[in-house]
Motif scaffolding. Structure first.
Motif, PDB file in Angstrom:
ATOM      1  N   UNK A 351       0.849  -1.190   0.000  1.00  0.00           N
ATOM      2  CA  UNK A 351       0.000   0.000   0.000  1.00  0.00           C
ATOM      3  C   UNK A 351       0.891   1.249   0.000  1.00  0.00           C
ATOM      4  N   UNK A 352       0.706   2.123  -0.995  1.00  0.00           N
ATOM      5  CA  UNK A 352       1.555   3.307  -1.129  1.00  0.00           C
ATOM      6  C   UNK A 352       1.424   4.236   0.070  1.00  0.00           C
ATOM      7  N   UNK A 353       0.316   4.147   0.788  1.00  0.00           N
ATOM      8  CA  UNK A 353       0.139   4.987   1.971  1.00  0.00           C
ATOM      9  C   UNK A 353       1.176   4.668   3.047  1.00  0.00           C
ATOM     10  N   UNK A 354       1.640   3.425   3.097  1.00  0.00           N
ATOM     11  CA  UNK A 354       2.709   3.076   4.035  1.00  0.00           C
ATOM     12  C   UNK A 354       3.981   3.828   3.685  1.00  0.00           C
ATOM     13  N   UNK A 355       4.316   3.884   2.404  1.00  0.00           N
ATOM     14  CA  UNK A 355       5.545   4.548   1.974  1.00  0.00           C
ATOM     15  C   UNK A 355       5.464   6.062   2.119  1.00  0.00           C
ATOM     16  N   UNK A 356       4.235   6.596   2.208  1.00  0.00           N
ATOM     17  CA  UNK A 356       4.065   8.035   2.433  1.00  0.00           C
ATOM     18  C   UNK A 356       4.031   8.382   3.916  1.00  0.00           C
ATOM     19  N   UNK A 357       4.020   7.404   4.762  1.00  0.00           N
ATOM     20  CA  UNK A 357       4.049   7.645   6.207  1.00  0.00           C
ATOM     21  C   UNK A 357       5.373   7.220   6.829  1.00  0.00           C
ATOM     22  N   UNK A 358       6.021   6.190   6.270  1.00  0.00           N
ATOM     23  CA  UNK A 358       7.294   5.671   6.790  1.00  0.00           C
ATOM     24  C   UNK A 358       8.336   5.750   5.679  1.00  0.00           C
ATOM     25  N   UNK A 359       9.510   6.252   6.001  1.00  0.00           N
ATOM     26  CA  UNK A 359      10.575   6.365   5.013  1.00  0.00           C
ATOM     27  C   UNK A 359      10.966   4.992   4.483  1.00  0.00           C
ATOM     28  N   UNK A 360      10.866   4.755   3.182  1.00  0.00           N
ATOM     29  CA  UNK A 360      11.269   3.464   2.605  1.00  0.00           C
ATOM     30  C   UNK A 360      12.779   3.262   2.732  1.00  0.00           C
TER      31      UNK A 360
END
Length: 623
Positions: A351-360
């Motif tokens: 889910x792209x929302x994870x990558x927008x909340x936590x630094x990949x």
């Protein structure tokens, strides 16, 4: 809300003596006659009420940054208190207060404050005697009732039973009257009735922008009714208070009206809602906090690009995010989950929302370069998410590598890798102990210091859609058509496949809370992932009455090996003490003989208030 100067003037002119439980009439009655003489006077006074969206009277207030600067503390804290997030660091200083039973009764504060209610009542009591037309009177009464309701919702959600104050007390009243609490359900019914009246009478004979754009109007009132109807309905249902369907239906009705008025949401860029210079044209934005250069600024992005960011995600919350095919990571049929033995695998196809909340994850050369100059390493996996974020985020938005805030913002001290652990290298900025660094406000358009001007949402259709979906499910009326009208409008910019209701059964997510039905679990999951770092968490887990599931967890970070990043420092603990495993963040609260207490479902009344008002009784368990 570019009214900060006038707001402050109104507060100064109309300031009055009051204590925490009794709101007294100001001695200078001529002030009222001056300000409340016409429509514009009421409008000027009402501008001061918008400060409720900034004032932090309690850590669970969904407050935005105050005019003096600061960060989204209210947003972060609300989700940390729910167990969705944890604080950076390790050891007893960072133990969750509810998991380890360290929450105490405050001497003062804690949100038991009726000053704002008094300020609203001052306006409301002057409406009928003003020379305005009846439509104008109804309009300002509706605006006042919105703010009165907004504050009372906060009080009810914290304390349950509350004193109901809808008038200004005179000095003689204050000497002889101790205000009693009324039952929560009675107070909530009053709020719901006030919001319904307000929605029927605000802007009754004019356009929504009668008081200017981005001000309280009918749609804003409907959004609050949609929110509180769901909250109160679920609270009544799960706490067996009866008549839960009535507020639930009010939430549905308000949501349906808004869904007609706002048929779309921001579908292109999930990150845009938190990282935009202007939300004026953002689809589905109902009310937002507007920041303006040299007038009203914050330090949101600057804090996340510094050493002072103190919040992080932990593994249990990361695991809530679906893979792109719309399946939970534990689903037996999920061939898209790559595992979690490296952060690169864990974040792939998620889910792209994870990558927008936590630094990949990433790694580059040039760590520490103060001019933002860096290069790729020879390992192709270490640039995977650099390329991915470049392709899926704005050039000045969520870009890797992360760097400290500079001037201009695109120049800063390059952070060499993610995860970037506390104490791992000489760089002290943008670190965390879990490996899951939070960067919701990070962007390359705002530098360091309290000079950030990106707008922030207050009411938006994303929440309305989720409220509507949940309320329909609670009423037994959620089907594929509702999923398509709500959740499946949110998933395109999350890069996640649509929800297919027929596929959701008892085996869909083996890791779900077994006390929650499979369909409701998926609706709640969507809410958590969509609204992460918008501060709803502690409201939600309490109204659902499922706090132990989220709170009573031993918290871990990413999976690591001692050889990672050139050799992990001994200060980075691995669970079990071996050479590889999940980063250790905290002990198991249940094994430690602690854990959530039902006492915590309500907040304690401060000790001073109990002393000042003998009619008040402490909430159960806090005595």
């Amino acid at each position: 809300m570019k009214k900060i100067i006038l707001s402050l003037l109104a507060l100064l002119v109309l300031g009055a003596c009051n204590d925490a439980s009794m709101n007294l009439l100001p001695l200078d009655s001529q002030t009222e006659a001056t300000i409340f003489k016409n429509y514009n006077g009421f409008k000027i006074y009402a501008w001061s009420l918008y400060d409720i969206f900034s004032v932090k009277t309690s850590v669970i207030t969904r407050s935005l940054p105050a005019p003096s600067g600061g960060v989204l503390i209210g947003y972060y804290d609300g989700d940390e208190m729910a167990g969705y997030l944890t604080k950076n660091g390790s050891g007893s200083t960072y133990l969750q207060q509810y998991a380890f039973q360290t929450a105490t009764v405050p001497a003062t504060g804690g949100g038991w404050d009726f000053t704002f209610i008094r300020n609203i009542n001052l306006m409301l009591q002057n409406i009928d005697t003003s020379p305005m037309t009846q439509n104008e009177k109804d309009h300002w009464k509706a605006v006042g009732l919105f703010f009165h309701s907004y504050n009372y919702i906060e009080l009810i959600m914290r304390f349950g039973d509350v004193p109901w104050i809808d008038k200004i007390f005179s000095e003689s009243d204050a000497l002889s009257t101790n205000v009693k609490r009324i039952p929560r359900k009675e107070a909530a019914d009053k709020v719901l009735a006030n919001l319904k009246w307000a929605s029927d009478n605000i802007n009754k004979s004019s356009a929504l922008t009668v008081d200017g754009t981005n001000t309280i109007n009918k749609n804003v009132v409907l959004a609050l009714l949609n929110r509180f109807g769901l909250w109160e309905g679920t609270w009544r249902k799960y706490y067996s208070l009866g008549d839960w369907q009535t507020p639930m239906q009010q939430s549905i009705d308000a949501g349906k009206e808004l869904m007609t008025l706002y048929p779309s949401v921001g579908t292109v860029d999930y990150d845009f809602k938190f990282n935009s210079e202007s939300l004026a044209t953002y689809p589905g934005m109902i009310l937002y906090k507007e920041y303006v250069t040299q007038v009203l600024m914050t330090n949101n992005s600057g804090t996340e690009r510094s050493s002072t960011q103190n919040f992080q995600m932990h593994k249990a919350t990361v695991e809530l995010y679906l893979t792109k095919n719309g399946l939970p990571i534990k689903n037996a049929a999920n061939t898209q989950y790559w595992g979690d033995k490296t952060m690169y695998d864990e974040f792939r196809d998620r889910d792209f929302r994870l990558l927008c909340r936590v630094t990949p994850p990433y790694r580059v050369t040039g760590a520490g370069n103060s001019q933002g100059i860096w290069g790729y390493t020879t390992d192709p996996k270490e640039r995977e998410y650099i390329d991915y974020m470049k392709a899926n985020s704005r050039p000045t938005g969520k870009q890797l590598p992360v760097m400290t805030g500079g001037s201009p913002p695109t120049i800063g001290n390059v952070i060499g890798s993610s995860p970037h652990f506390s104490g791992q290298d000489a760089q002290i900025a943008l670190v965390c102990s879990s490996g899951y660094y939070m960067w919701p406000c990070f962007n390359l358009e705002e530098g360091g210091g309290a000079k950030n001007t990106f707008d922030k949402p207050i009411f938006a259709m994303e929440e309305v859609l989720l409220n509507y979906a949940e309320a329909k499910c609670e009423m037994g009326a959620f089907d594929q058509s509702v999923a398509d009208a709500t959740i499946n409008k949110l998933r395109p910019r999350a890069k996640v496949a649509n929800m297919v209701v027929a596929n959701i059964n008892a085996t869909f997510d083996p890791a779900r809370d077994p006390s929650v039905t499979p369909l409701m679990w998926e609706i709640r999951r969507e809410r958590i992932c969509e609204l992460m770092v918008e501060g709803f968490g502690f409201y939600d887990i309490r109204r659902w009455k499922v706090a132990p599931w989220f709170i009573n967890k031993q918290q871990f970070g990413v999976y690591v090996r001692r050889t990672d990043l050139g050799g992990l420092k001994s200060t980075i603990l691995i669970n079990g003490g071996g050479t590889e495993g999940y980063v250790y963040l905290s002990p198991d609260p249940i094994a430690a003989g602690k854990g959530w207490l039902d006492t915590y479902y309500l907040f304690p009344i401060p000790r001073q208030e109990l002393t000042l008002n003998p009619e008040l009784k402490q909430n159960p368990g806090w005595q």
